[in-house]
Design a protein around this motif. Structure first.
Motif, PDB file in Angstrom:
ATOM      1  N   GLU A 149       0.825  -1.210   0.000  1.00 30.26           N
ATOM      2  CA  GLU A 149       0.000   0.000   0.000  1.00 30.26           C
ATOM      3  C   GLU A 149       0.859   1.259   0.000  1.00 30.26           C
ATOM      4  N   ILE A 151       2.576   7.430   3.450  1.00 30.58           N
ATOM      5  CA  ILE A 151       2.760   6.239   4.271  1.00 30.58           C
ATOM      6  C   ILE A 151       2.912   5.043   3.342  1.00 30.58           C
ATOM      7  N   ARG A 167       2.444   0.826   5.767  1.00 30.09           N
ATOM      8  CA  ARG A 167       2.262   1.028   7.212  1.00 30.09           C
ATOM      9  C   ARG A 167       3.547   0.767   8.007  1.00 30.09           C
ATOM     10  N   ALA A 210       6.866   6.289   7.059  1.00 31.45           N
ATOM     11  CA  ALA A 210       6.076   7.490   6.809  1.00 31.45           C
ATOM     12  C   ALA A 210       6.969   8.700   6.603  1.00 31.45           C
ATOM     13  N   ILE A 257       3.409   5.992  13.144  1.00 32.37           N
ATOM     14  CA  ILE A 257       2.827   5.642  11.848  1.00 32.37           C
ATOM     15  C   ILE A 257       1.364   5.249  12.014  1.00 32.37           C
ATOM     16  N   GLY A 258       1.066   4.486  13.057  1.00 29.26           N
ATOM     17  CA  GLY A 258      -0.313   4.077  13.302  1.00 29.26           C
ATOM     18  C   GLY A 258      -1.231   5.255  13.524  1.00 29.26           C
ATOM     19  N   TYR A 299      -1.681   7.122  10.232  1.00 28.32           N
ATOM     20  CA  TYR A 299      -2.528   6.313   9.359  1.00 28.32           C
ATOM     21  C   TYR A 299      -4.013   6.468   9.745  1.00 28.32           C
ATOM     22  N   PHE A 337      -5.287   9.715   8.491  1.00 25.52           N
ATOM     23  CA  PHE A 337      -5.524   9.643   7.049  1.00 25.52           C
ATOM     24  C   PHE A 337      -6.847   8.943   6.764  1.00 25.52           C
ATOM     25  N   GLU A 338      -7.090   7.820   7.432  1.00 27.64           N
ATOM     26  CA  GLU A 338      -8.313   7.065   7.202  1.00 27.64           C
ATOM     27  C   GLU A 338      -9.555   7.911   7.513  1.00 27.64           C
TER      28      GLU A 338
END
Length: 217
Positions: free
Chosen positions: A27, A100, A103, A106, A128-129, A132, A135-136
């Protein structure tokens, strides 16, 4: 590389991330205000070439409306969609810009400085989590590029708009139903229908989505 590294300038960014862009497997996601966020055209082209040479399974790109300011940018984003990327447009300017990769890596874009733009590179799982997840959240409330360009807005009748305003007021279902002269069952049925119309997974998302589409007034 250390968990968190700060660098300045596009050339150093390109040198530090060369191996990362060429090793994307699952991804690649990107959030940016416009097409010039990350680097000068030649550096961006080099990064794009490396990305295309990898076996990326999913590419998602989220941009602010400013990315559609000119015909060339609109054409470029449409070409990305034609090549298989998923592109969405946020309702407003994005407060944070990031890339990113799988996952596990970043890049966070900072401010421009006399020595070039500042970037933070990280492999820290917790950071990073969190990025992320942000972003979601932004992705879920954004509009697919082609729908945005066509100006496709769900059509809401007067009663649906009234229910939408009631949702935005924060009133309980009981109070909202009473003020609208509906039974509680009817009100909740209208709310469920409104969520379907706006393609929203929650009442909060319905409010965000309506604001994004200019339907909340």
């Amino acid at each position: 590389m250390a968990d968190i590294v700060t660098i300045r300038g596009d050339l150093e960014l390109l040198a530090r991330t060369e191996h990362v862009f060429s090793s994307v497997h699952e991804e690649f996601i990107c959030a940016a205000r416009d097409l010039n966020t990350w680097s000068r055209p030649e550096a961006r082209q080099a990064a794009g070439d490396r990305l295309r040479s990898s076996e990326t399974q999913q590419v998602r790109k989220l941009f602010s409306p400013a990315s559609l300011a000119d015909e060339h940018s609109r054409e470029h984003l449409s070409e990305l969609v034609d090549k298989g990327a998923r592109v969405r447009i946020a309702a407003t300017a994005l407060p944070h810009e990031t890339i990113i990769i799988d996952r596990r890596f970043a890049i966070l874009a900072g401010l421009n400085t006399p020595g070039g733009r500042e970037y933070t590179l990280t492999t820290a799982p917790t950071l990073i989590g969190n990025v992320y997840a942000l972003f979601e959240a932004a992705w879920e409330t954004a509009t697919d590029l082609q729908a945005f360009l066509r100006g496709e807005h769900p059509q809401l009748d007067t009663e649906s708009r009234t229910v939408l305003r009631a949702l935005g007021s924060g009133a309980t279902d009981e109070k909202a139903a009473r003020e609208l002269g509906m039974s509680l069952r009817t009100y909740r049925r209208r709310v469920a229908a409104l969520l379907d119309t706006l393609d929203a997974g929650s009442r909060f998302q319905a409010g965000v989505r309506a604001g994004e589409l200019g339907l909340s007034g």
